[in-house]
Design an enzyme around this catalytic site. Structure first.
Site, mmCIF file in Angstrom:
data_model
loop_
_atom_site.group_PDB
_atom_site.id
_atom_site.type_symbol
_atom_site.label_atom_id
_atom_site.label_comp_id
_atom_site.label_asym_id
_atom_site.label_seq_id
_atom_site.Cartn_x
_atom_site.Cartn_y
_atom_site.Cartn_z
ATOM 1 C CG ASN A 211 -0.200 -0.089 2.496
ATOM 2 O OD1 ASN A 211 0.530 0.824 2.850
ATOM 3 N ND2 ASN A 211 -0.344 -1.207 3.208
ATOM 4 C CG ASP A 306 -6.423 -6.203 14.144
ATOM 5 O OD1 ASP A 306 -5.568 -5.557 14.774
ATOM 6 O OD2 ASP A 306 -7.399 -5.686 13.580
ATOM 7 C CB ILE A 307 -0.453 -6.326 14.883
ATOM 8 C CG1 ILE A 307 -0.024 -7.132 13.661
ATOM 9 C CG2 ILE A 307 0.681 -6.173 15.879
ATOM 10 C CD1 ILE A 307 0.982 -6.433 12.764
ATOM 11 C CG PHE A 323 -2.364 5.883 13.515
ATOM 12 C CD1 PHE A 323 -1.700 5.751 14.723
ATOM 13 C CD2 PHE A 323 -2.237 7.072 12.804
ATOM 14 C CE1 PHE A 323 -0.914 6.782 15.222
ATOM 15 C CE2 PHE A 323 -1.458 8.109 13.290
ATOM 16 C CZ PHE A 323 -0.796 7.968 14.493
HETATM 17 O O1 C5P Z 1 -9.075 -2.167 11.139
HETATM 18 P P1 C5P Z 1 -8.087 -1.263 10.514
HETATM 19 O O2 C5P Z 1 -7.050 -1.990 9.699
HETATM 20 O O3 C5P Z 1 -8.686 -0.124 9.739
HETATM 21 O O4 C5P Z 1 -7.337 -0.569 11.765
HETATM 22 C C1 C5P Z 1 -6.192 0.205 11.613
HETATM 23 C C2 C5P Z 1 -5.314 0.023 12.813
HETATM 24 O O5 C5P Z 1 -5.137 -1.371 13.057
HETATM 25 C C3 C5P Z 1 -3.925 0.596 12.622
HETATM 26 O O6 C5P Z 1 -3.452 1.061 13.872
HETATM 27 C C4 C5P Z 1 -3.119 -0.618 12.152
HETATM 28 O O7 C5P Z 1 -1.742 -0.505 12.481
HETATM 29 C C5 C5P Z 1 -3.783 -1.743 12.908
HETATM 30 N N1 C5P Z 1 -3.771 -3.049 12.225
HETATM 31 C C6 C5P Z 1 -3.044 -4.102 12.775
HETATM 32 N N2 C5P Z 1 -3.028 -5.320 12.174
HETATM 33 C C7 C5P Z 1 -3.736 -5.548 11.052
HETATM 34 C C8 C5P Z 1 -4.492 -4.509 10.479
HETATM 35 C C9 C5P Z 1 -4.478 -3.272 11.095
HETATM 36 O O8 C5P Z 1 -2.383 -3.906 13.792
HETATM 37 N N3 C5P Z 1 -3.693 -6.753 10.504
#
Ligand code: C5P
Length: 399
Positions: A211, A306-307, A323
């Protein structure tokens, strides 16, 4: 009393600088004005002398002026240097380090924060060379205020109009306050973990999905956290940036690697800030290059971990900040994420706009937490990062 050094260069917006002097003095600041030769063509030095209550400085090599207050003493005197209007020519000179008049020499001699409020015709502003000069100034630590979109003196409409004196005054007041709060509060004793940049998800040995994240916001937050006294670990996706000195840098490529790097050290940290634009889905990697067969190609993508949600689900979790980059319904989506991912705070920004967001030098954030929110106005990412760190400190103290 704060000392504000105002540099006026030669643009039609010079008349607005007179109002700026008045507003700054109303805030209790002492103002000294430096004018370039072309600024003197637009407005008389007498106007600034009367409004500031101080003699106006125009010459680099003036024996009398040097005796009174030469360029080095003037630079030392200033708590902040603001150049408004900053013409394309002045910005170009500053960005290259030319010092052929009093104002450009003062810029080189100044050790205080420097702000510029550009003002020029929209075509001049959007010229690549001007944008490169702005980027170079930002790298030198200069804060950029505006410009704004609107009608221009030349009869055109577009981006290039100087910000209103009130806007500039408010930013300077905030900056001078920040000089105190930022060092006073600090993050001493804190260990901050930051994830930044994009992730890169391989499709086959030669291709990947990614991205537009540049990592600039995350790197700026790392620099601000270090400045505030924290120990900082930066888990970074592939970016073209140099990590701030003293940061513990962990380079990763994929979302899975970022997950592993963050989760293996999350508990050793007191704050986690997830600025990374982590891929939400990743393809099943083909070990051979995918051939160009057929008119279409269907990729099967699998959801990544999702980290952020994983960190906030930890029992002894750090103060967790997420964020959100949104193109619409910013507050609703940001608040949903705050609740669903059980975050302590979320910083949301608009993407797909003319200014700010991915890969831009500037950004604005709307920050939400359980019972409140705060708007951090459009400014360069370094300044914005410091404001965000201040807010995090404030919320941690309020818990
Ligand atoms: O749900 P979304 O991706 O829109 O949320 C954004 C936030 O979630 C950001 O802080 C991003 O670093 C984190 N994120 C994450 N792991 C993912 C996707 C998003 O930590 N797989």
């Amino acid at each position: 009393m704060k000392h504000i050094l105002l540099g006026v260069s030669g643009g039609i917006a010079a008349y607005k600088a007179a109002e700026l002097v008045r507003l700054l003095r109303k805030q209790g600041a002492e103002v000294r004005v430096v004018m370039t030769q072309s600024a003197l063509e637009f407005i008389s030095s007498l106007t600034f002398q009367a409004l500031s209550g101080n003699p106006v400085h125009t010459e680099l090599l003036d024996t009398e002026a040097e005796n009174a207050m030469g360029h080095i003493s003037l630079a030392r005197w200033a708590d902040v240097l603001i150049i408004a209007p900053a013409t394309a020519n002045t910005l170009a000179k500053l960005s290259c380090g030319l010092a052929d008049d009093l104002l450009s020499t003062l810029y080189l001699a100044a050790t205080c924060p420097v702000y510029v409020a550009p003002a020029m015709n929209q075509a001049m502003w959007s010229k690549v060379v001007t944008q490169e000069n702005i980027a170079r100034l930002i790298r030198q630590g200069v804060h950029i205020i505006g410009p704004e979109i609107g009608d221009q003196a030349c009869g055109e409409t577009g981006l290039g109009r100087m910000s209103e004196p009130m806007t500039i005054c408010n930013q300077l007041v905030l900056a001078l306050q920040d000089q105190v709060t930022f060092s006073e509060l600090g993050l001493q004793g804190h260990r901050v973990l930051i994830s930044a940049g994009p992730t890169r998800e391989p499709l086959d040995p030669v291709r990947y999905l990614t991205n537009r994240s540049s990592g600039k916001m995350g790197y700026a937050i790392a620099a601000a956290a270090i400045k505030a006294g924290a120990d900082v670990t930066l888990v970074s996706g592939p970016v073209e940036l140099t990590a701030p000195a003293n940061v513990n840098l962990i380079n990763v490529t994929t979302a899975e690697q970022m997950y592993q790097a963050v989760m293996s050290s999350a508990l050793e940290h007191t704050i986690y800030i997830g600025t990374a634009a982590v891929a939400d889905y990743s393809p099943i990697v083909s070990d051979k290059k995918i051939k160009k067969d057929g008119n279409s190609l269907t990729l099967i993508l699998q959801k990544t971990k999702d980290i952020l949600a994983a960190v906030s689900a930890l029992e002894q979790r750090p103060f967790t900040v997420g964020f959100a980059a949104e193109t619409h319904d910013l507050e609703r989506y940001a608040r949903d994420k705050l609740t669903q991912k059980k975050l302590d705070m979320i910083a949301a920004n608009w993407v797909g706009q003319e200014q700010g967001g991915f890969d831009s030098e500037q950004n604005a954030l709307q920050v939400f937490w359980d019972k409140g929110d705060k708007a951090l106005l459009m400014t360069d990412k370094g300044q914005l990062a410091e404001q965000l760190i201040d807010l995090i400190i404030e919320r941690i103290k309020a818990r």
